[in-house]
Design a protein around this motif. Structure first.
Motif, PDB file in Angstrom:
ATOM      1  N   ALA A 226       1.852   4.094 -21.341  1.00 23.77           N
ATOM      2  CA  ALA A 226       1.176   4.086 -22.647  1.00 23.77           C
ATOM      3  C   ALA A 226       0.709   2.680 -23.013  1.00 23.77           C
ATOM      4  N   GLU A 227       1.500   1.674 -22.629  1.00 26.38           N
ATOM      5  CA  GLU A 227       1.136   0.293 -22.942  1.00 26.38           C
ATOM      6  C   GLU A 227      -0.004  -0.198 -22.062  1.00 26.38           C
ATOM      7  N   ASN A 228       0.053   0.106 -20.778  1.00 26.07           N
ATOM      8  CA  ASN A 228      -0.996  -0.325 -19.854  1.00 26.07           C
ATOM      9  C   ASN A 228      -0.956   0.552 -18.607  1.00 26.07           C
ATOM     10  N   PRO A 229      -1.859   1.515 -18.513  1.00 21.08           N
ATOM     11  CA  PRO A 229      -1.858   2.424 -17.357  1.00 21.08           C
ATOM     12  C   PRO A 229      -1.985   1.692 -16.018  1.00 21.08           C
ATOM     13  N   LEU A 230      -2.660   0.554 -15.998  1.00 25.03           N
ATOM     14  CA  LEU A 230      -2.901  -0.144 -14.732  1.00 25.03           C
ATOM     15  C   LEU A 230      -1.641  -0.767 -14.154  1.00 25.03           C
ATOM     16  N   THR A 231      -0.665  -1.058 -15.020  1.00 23.20           N
ATOM     17  CA  THR A 231       0.547  -1.739 -14.542  1.00 23.20           C
ATOM     18  C   THR A 231       1.801  -0.913 -14.780  1.00 23.20           C
ATOM     19  N   ALA A 232       1.652   0.396 -14.913  1.00 19.53           N
ATOM     20  CA  ALA A 232       2.810   1.253 -15.176  1.00 19.53           C
ATOM     21  C   ALA A 232       3.881   1.075 -14.094  1.00 19.53           C
ATOM     22  N   ALA A 233       5.131   0.914 -14.522  1.00 16.99           N
ATOM     23  CA  ALA A 233       6.233   0.699 -13.574  1.00 16.99           C
ATOM     24  C   ALA A 233       6.522   1.981 -12.804  1.00 16.99           C
ATOM     25  N   GLN A 234       6.583   1.847 -11.499  1.00 18.39           N
ATOM     26  CA  GLN A 234       6.836   2.999 -10.638  1.00 18.39           C
ATOM     27  C   GLN A 234       8.331   3.143 -10.415  1.00 18.39           C
ATOM     28  N   MET A 235       8.881   4.308 -10.725  1.00 18.01           N
ATOM     29  CA  MET A 235      10.324   4.522 -10.697  1.00 18.01           C
ATOM     30  C   MET A 235      10.745   5.239  -9.418  1.00 18.01           C
ATOM     31  N   ASP A 236      10.412   4.656  -8.298  1.00 22.38           N
ATOM     32  CA  ASP A 236      10.791   5.241  -7.018  1.00 22.38           C
ATOM     33  C   ASP A 236      10.946   4.092  -6.036  1.00 22.38           C
ATOM     34  N   LYS A 237      10.746   4.340  -4.737  1.00 21.62           N
ATOM     35  CA  LYS A 237      10.982   3.284  -3.759  1.00 21.62           C
ATOM     36  C   LYS A 237       9.807   2.317  -3.629  1.00 21.62           C
ATOM     37  N   GLU A 238       8.863   2.367  -4.552  1.00 25.18           N
ATOM     38  CA  GLU A 238       7.746   1.428  -4.529  1.00 25.18           C
ATOM     39  C   GLU A 238       8.237  -0.005  -4.674  1.00 25.18           C
ATOM     40  N   TYR A 239       9.360  -0.180  -5.354  1.00 25.22           N
ATOM     41  CA  TYR A 239       9.950  -1.516  -5.495  1.00 25.22           C
ATOM     42  C   TYR A 239      10.217  -2.133  -4.124  1.00 25.22           C
ATOM     43  N   VAL A 240      10.761  -1.328  -3.219  1.00 27.18           N
ATOM     44  CA  VAL A 240      11.057  -1.826  -1.865  1.00 27.18           C
ATOM     45  C   VAL A 240       9.750  -2.082  -1.109  1.00 27.18           C
ATOM     46  N   ARG A 241       8.789  -1.171  -1.251  1.00 32.60           N
ATOM     47  CA  ARG A 241       7.504  -1.357  -0.569  1.00 32.60           C
ATOM     48  C   ARG A 241       6.849  -2.672  -0.984  1.00 32.60           C
ATOM     49  N   GLN A 242       6.863  -2.954  -2.272  1.00 29.50           N
ATOM     50  CA  GLN A 242       6.229  -4.180  -2.758  1.00 29.50           C
ATOM     51  C   GLN A 242       6.949  -5.418  -2.249  1.00 29.50           C
ATOM     52  N   TRP A 243       8.272  -5.335  -2.131  1.00 30.65           N
ATOM     53  CA  TRP A 243       9.024  -6.478  -1.587  1.00 30.65           C
ATOM     54  C   TRP A 243       8.667  -6.684  -0.115  1.00 30.65           C
ATOM     55  N   LEU A 244       8.542  -5.596   0.618  1.00 29.31           N
ATOM     56  CA  LEU A 244       8.170  -5.705   2.034  1.00 29.31           C
ATOM     57  C   LEU A 244       6.776  -6.314   2.183  1.00 29.31           C
ATOM     58  N   ILE A 245       5.848  -5.896   1.325  1.00 26.48           N
ATOM     59  CA  ILE A 245       4.493  -6.445   1.380  1.00 26.48           C
ATOM     60  C   ILE A 245       4.509  -7.944   1.081  1.00 26.48           C
ATOM     61  N   ALA A 246       5.290  -8.322   0.074  1.00 23.44           N
ATOM     62  CA  ALA A 246       5.344  -9.733  -0.333  1.00 23.44           C
ATOM     63  C   ALA A 246       5.984 -10.609   0.736  1.00 23.44           C
ATOM     64  N   ASN A 247       6.806 -10.020   1.585  1.00 26.43           N
ATOM     65  CA  ASN A 247       7.514 -10.800   2.612  1.00 26.43           C
ATOM     66  C   ASN A 247       6.999 -10.528   4.028  1.00 26.43           C
ATOM     67  N   LYS A 248       5.825  -9.972   4.123  1.00 23.56           N
ATOM     68  CA  LYS A 248       5.216  -9.690   5.421  1.00 23.56           C
ATOM     69  C   LYS A 248       4.842 -10.997   6.114  1.00 23.56           C
ATOM     70  N   LYS A 249       5.165 -11.118   7.401  1.00 26.92           N
ATOM     71  CA  LYS A 249       4.859 -12.325   8.164  1.00 26.92           C
ATOM     72  C   LYS A 249       4.227 -11.949   9.499  1.00 26.92           C
ATOM     73  N   ASP A 250       3.152 -12.626   9.810  1.00 27.07           N
ATOM     74  CA  ASP A 250       2.448 -12.396  11.086  1.00 27.07           C
ATOM     75  C   ASP A 250       2.128 -10.913  11.288  1.00 27.07           C
ATOM     76  N   GLY A 251       1.767 -10.258  10.189  1.00 26.46           N
ATOM     77  CA  GLY A 251       1.383  -8.856  10.277  1.00 26.46           C
ATOM     78  C   GLY A 251       2.540  -7.882  10.389  1.00 26.46           C
TER      79      GLY A 251
END
Length: 472
Positions: A226-251
């Motif tokens: 309701a506050e901001n549809p573009l940044t709505a917090a995802q309440m599933d394993k997306e948290y882990v996915r985003q951490w993996l993306i942020a820590n990706k090295k050499d592909g």
């Protein structure tokens, strides 16, 4: 961490080991599903398990199966343990029914690249990120090595389902989605999209697999959306996915998680469980890091106790491994000694010299078995079997070589007793003593109590015989 990463037992044949679930054949012929704490992301299973994740998924699935059984029957027989569910064996339909109520994820990525048709469903131009559809849409995919979008027409023409069956699956999927969306909305959660899997049981369509869990669904916080549809917090394993993306090295994505990330992921799974069910996950209070040491339980020990109580497992096993089918009579003599002790026994055949490579597959089950076990090796002459087993397993190995006369016994003993370092093979000559040694090696309290009674009974028998002789 107190996690369940792998399930194995020589008592239950493995049907399928998925990314998260292990399916086994129950003694009744039904299917036993063990939901582990493994986590998959980007088509691979991470080395780090998430505490309580399996119990959360299993508990939520059971919750939703119960809530939706009036819409469609499901495969649940009973919840055996926080991590285990006994289900009916159905013929799975190799189609995933994906219901979407918002444009996000892979669909959004395709839309931004110009795609306007998804599994036969056309969407208009001008949609924005995370925008809600006027009505939920169904975009089926096939369950193959790589899932693919497919139109309902092609599902029928390619023989995946009949038109009648597809229509029924679509109707039930939308009805399930409405129930899920309405209940979650009351709890401040948006059901963004999800998948349903179906099977046939005696020709009847039923719901299988899981339903409305963080692994099969996408959840958003209604307040955040309701506050901001573009940044709505995802309440599933997306948290882990985003951490993996942020820590990706050499592909390459990291193969595991830091303890802090695993702990936060666990917290999020427990939070979504409590928000949906309305109470904390019961096992988290006795198996979490904050549980009192005096009351803390081990996940594997709890699972074993519940499977034993349900009659699905014995609490220990003995596998008698022979080097040749010619040794079967000797093995049966050993096996008979376990009658009355409540132990699962099994005969296996493998030759250390002729097909030693088979030991690796057997060892994978023995080494990871939920319940304690012992191996008894039966091989004569050049007893490579006892040594090969002892060098590859983490359970006790007892050799009990067959023999016809003392000359053969001497030769067999020589090959069984003399072993290289790293091969802790024990040798017992008599079949009854081999069985008794195995019972003691299992070191289970109920067996120790039973063996103590056996010992006292033997002593009493000898005392009685002595007194009778003295009278004479």
């Amino acid at each position: 961490m107190n996690t369940l990463t792998h399930f194995a037992s020589p008592q239950l044949p493995l049907l399928h080991r998925g990314k998260v679930r292990d399916s086994l054949r129950a003694p009744s012929g039904d299917r036993l599903i063990i939901v582990t704490d493994r986590l998959s992301a980007f088509d691979s299973v991470l080395e780090t398990a998430i505490p309580h994740k399996g119990a959360v998924l299993n508990g939520l699935a059971n919750f939703w199966f119960d809530k939706t059984k009036s819409i469609i029957p499901n495969h649940v027989i009973k919840l055996v343990d926080a991590n285990a569910m006994l289900v009916k064996e159905a013929e799975p339909i190799k189609v995933e029914m994906i219901v979407r109520n918002y444009i996000t994820g892979s669909m959004l990525r395709g839309y931004e690249q110009g795609q306007r048709a998804f599994s036969g469903v056309s969407v208009p131009d001008g949609l924005t990120k995370h925008q809600k559809f006027p009505e939920p849409i169904v975009t089926p995919t096939t369950k193959e090595e790589s899932d693919r979008e497919i139109t309902p027409e092609n599902l029928v023409s390619e023989g995946w389902v009949t038109q009648e069956l597809y229509d029924q699956m679509k109707e039930k999927s939308l009805a399930l989605f409405k129930v899920g969306s309405d209940l979650l909305a009351e709890k401040g959660i948006i059901l963004v999209d999800t998948k349903y899997e179906f099977g046939l049981l005696n020709g009847q369509l039923i719901l299988i697999d899981e339903i409305h869990t963080p692994d099969s669904s996408r959840f958003w916080s209604a307040e955040d959306y309701a506050e901001n549809p573009l940044t709505a917090a995802q309440m599933d394993k997306e948290y882990v996915r985003q951490w993996l993306i942020a820590n990706k090295k050499d592909g390459q994505y990291p193969r595991g998680l830091t303890p802090q990330v695993a702990q936060e992921a666990s917290r999020r799974y427990l939070d979504i469980y409590q928000r949906i069910v309305g109470q904390p996950l019961p096992t988290a209070e006795t198996e979490g890091p904050d549980a009192p040491l005096t009351g803390r339980h081990d996940t594997r020990a709890r699972l074993l106790a519940n499977l034993v109580a349900a009659g699905l497992l014995k609490d220990a096993w003995v596998n008698i491994v022979m080097g040749s089918p010619a040794d079967k009579d000797h093995c049966e003599k050993i096996r008979q000694q376990f009658e009355g002790y409540g132990i699962f026994t099994q005969l296996r055949v493998t030759s250390a010299h002729k097909n030693g490579e088979a030991i690796a597959g057997m060892a994978e089950i023995w080494n990871n078995s939920l319940e304690p076990g012992v191996l008894i090796a039966v091989a004569g002459l050049s007893n490579g079997l006892g040594g090969a087993l002892a060098a590859n397993v983490n359970v006790p190995v007892i050799s009990c070589p067959p023999w016809k006369d003392y000359a053969e016994l001497a030769m067999n003993l020589n090959s069984s007793v003399i072993m290289p370092s790293g091969t802790p093979n024990l040798t017992v000559v008599r079949p009854d003593n081999a069985a008794q040694a195995a019972l003691r090696a299992l070191n289970i309290p109920r067996l120790r109590e039973r063996l103590s009674k056996d010992i006292q009974a033997t002593k009493a028998k000898l005392r009685a015989a002595d007194e009778e002789l003295r009278v004479l």
